[in-house]
Design a protein around this motif. Sequence first.
Motif, short mmCIF file in Angstrom:
data_model
loop_
_atom_site.label_atom_id
_atom_site.label_comp_id
_atom_site.label_asym_id
_atom_site.label_seq_id
_atom_site.Cartn_x
_atom_site.Cartn_y
_atom_site.Cartn_z
N GLN A 87 0.83 -1.20 0.00
CA GLN A 87 0.00 0.00 0.00
C GLN A 87 0.87 1.25 0.00
O GLN A 87 0.52 2.26 -0.61
N THR A 88 2.00 1.19 0.67
CA THR A 88 2.90 2.34 0.72
C THR A 88 3.45 2.64 -0.67
O THR A 88 3.54 3.80 -1.07
N SER A 89 3.77 1.60 -1.43
CA SER A 89 4.25 1.80 -2.80
C SER A 89 3.16 2.40 -3.67
O SER A 89 3.43 3.28 -4.49
N LEU A 90 1.94 1.94 -3.49
CA LEU A 90 0.82 2.47 -4.27
C LEU A 90 0.58 3.94 -3.94
O LEU A 90 0.37 4.76 -4.85
N LEU A 94 0.82 7.00 -6.60
CA LEU A 94 -0.27 7.94 -6.86
C LEU A 94 0.15 9.38 -6.60
O LEU A 94 -0.21 10.28 -7.37
N ILE A 95 0.93 9.62 -5.56
CA ILE A 95 1.40 10.97 -5.27
C ILE A 95 2.34 11.45 -6.38
O ILE A 95 2.22 12.58 -6.88
N ALA A 96 3.27 10.59 -6.80
CA ALA A 96 4.21 10.97 -7.86
C ALA A 96 3.48 11.25 -9.17
O ALA A 96 3.77 12.21 -9.87
N SER A 97 2.51 10.40 -9.50
CA SER A 97 1.76 10.58 -10.75
C SER A 97 0.92 11.85 -10.71
O SER A 97 0.88 12.61 -11.68
N LEU A 113 1.19 6.93 -17.40
CA LEU A 113 1.51 5.61 -17.97
C LEU A 113 2.94 5.19 -17.69
O LEU A 113 3.20 4.03 -17.36
N LEU A 114 3.89 6.13 -17.80
CA LEU A 114 5.29 5.79 -17.54
C LEU A 114 5.52 5.45 -16.07
O LEU A 114 6.15 4.44 -15.74
N LEU A 115 5.02 6.31 -15.18
CA LEU A 115 5.23 6.04 -13.76
C LEU A 115 4.46 4.79 -13.32
O LEU A 115 4.95 4.01 -12.51
N GLY A 116 3.27 4.59 -13.87
CA GLY A 116 2.48 3.41 -13.53
C GLY A 116 3.11 2.11 -13.98
O GLY A 116 2.87 1.06 -13.41
N PRO A 153 -4.44 3.27 -12.22
CA PRO A 153 -4.61 4.28 -11.17
C PRO A 153 -3.60 5.42 -11.30
O PRO A 153 -3.91 6.56 -10.97
N ALA A 154 -2.40 5.12 -11.79
CA ALA A 154 -1.40 6.18 -11.97
C ALA A 154 -1.86 7.17 -13.04
O ALA A 154 -1.69 8.38 -12.89
#
Length: 168
Positions: A87-90, A94-97, A113-116, A153-154
């Motif tokens: 969950q921490t990675s997700l 999401l914050i970075a995207s 798409l790239l970050l995801g 989601p990203a």
Amino acid sequence: MSEILRRLIAFVSRRLPPERSEWGVALVREADEIEEAGELASWTLGAAGFVARVRLAQLAPPPSLLGALIAAGAGLAWFDFHTEATQTSLVALLIASGAAGALVPQGARASGLLLGSAIAFGHLAMILSGRGVPRGHPHSAGSASLLFLLALPALGAALLGARLRRPA
């Protein structure tokens, strides 16, 4: 057959962005001058390819953003390998995207798409290189490929970030 091809060119030309609409008009006018079916079919394929390239170029992030996205993606993959709570990675993804979408709204789709995809690429690189993957992470290329679903989601977070940045 010629009428179908002409309609297809008209349809495809309308998919150009507004700032390129005059090119779409030129594609249709040129097609109207072609009489031979084979040549018209060739022109139709060329027009479709041209429009696809123009639209894909719109999705690409600005070159200045691409390096930052690659670095952020590598950081996300590294972070994912060094944390046990997925969950921490997700949340980090999401914050970075969302931040990337807000910082560069015109590159939001590509950013999401790239970050995801970064975490999936990181897992696949580790698996295919023969290096060990941390416990609790996918251990096969097939299961790691499912991580590409994180692009959805990203992408949503990046588009939301871009939307929040733009005035209504």
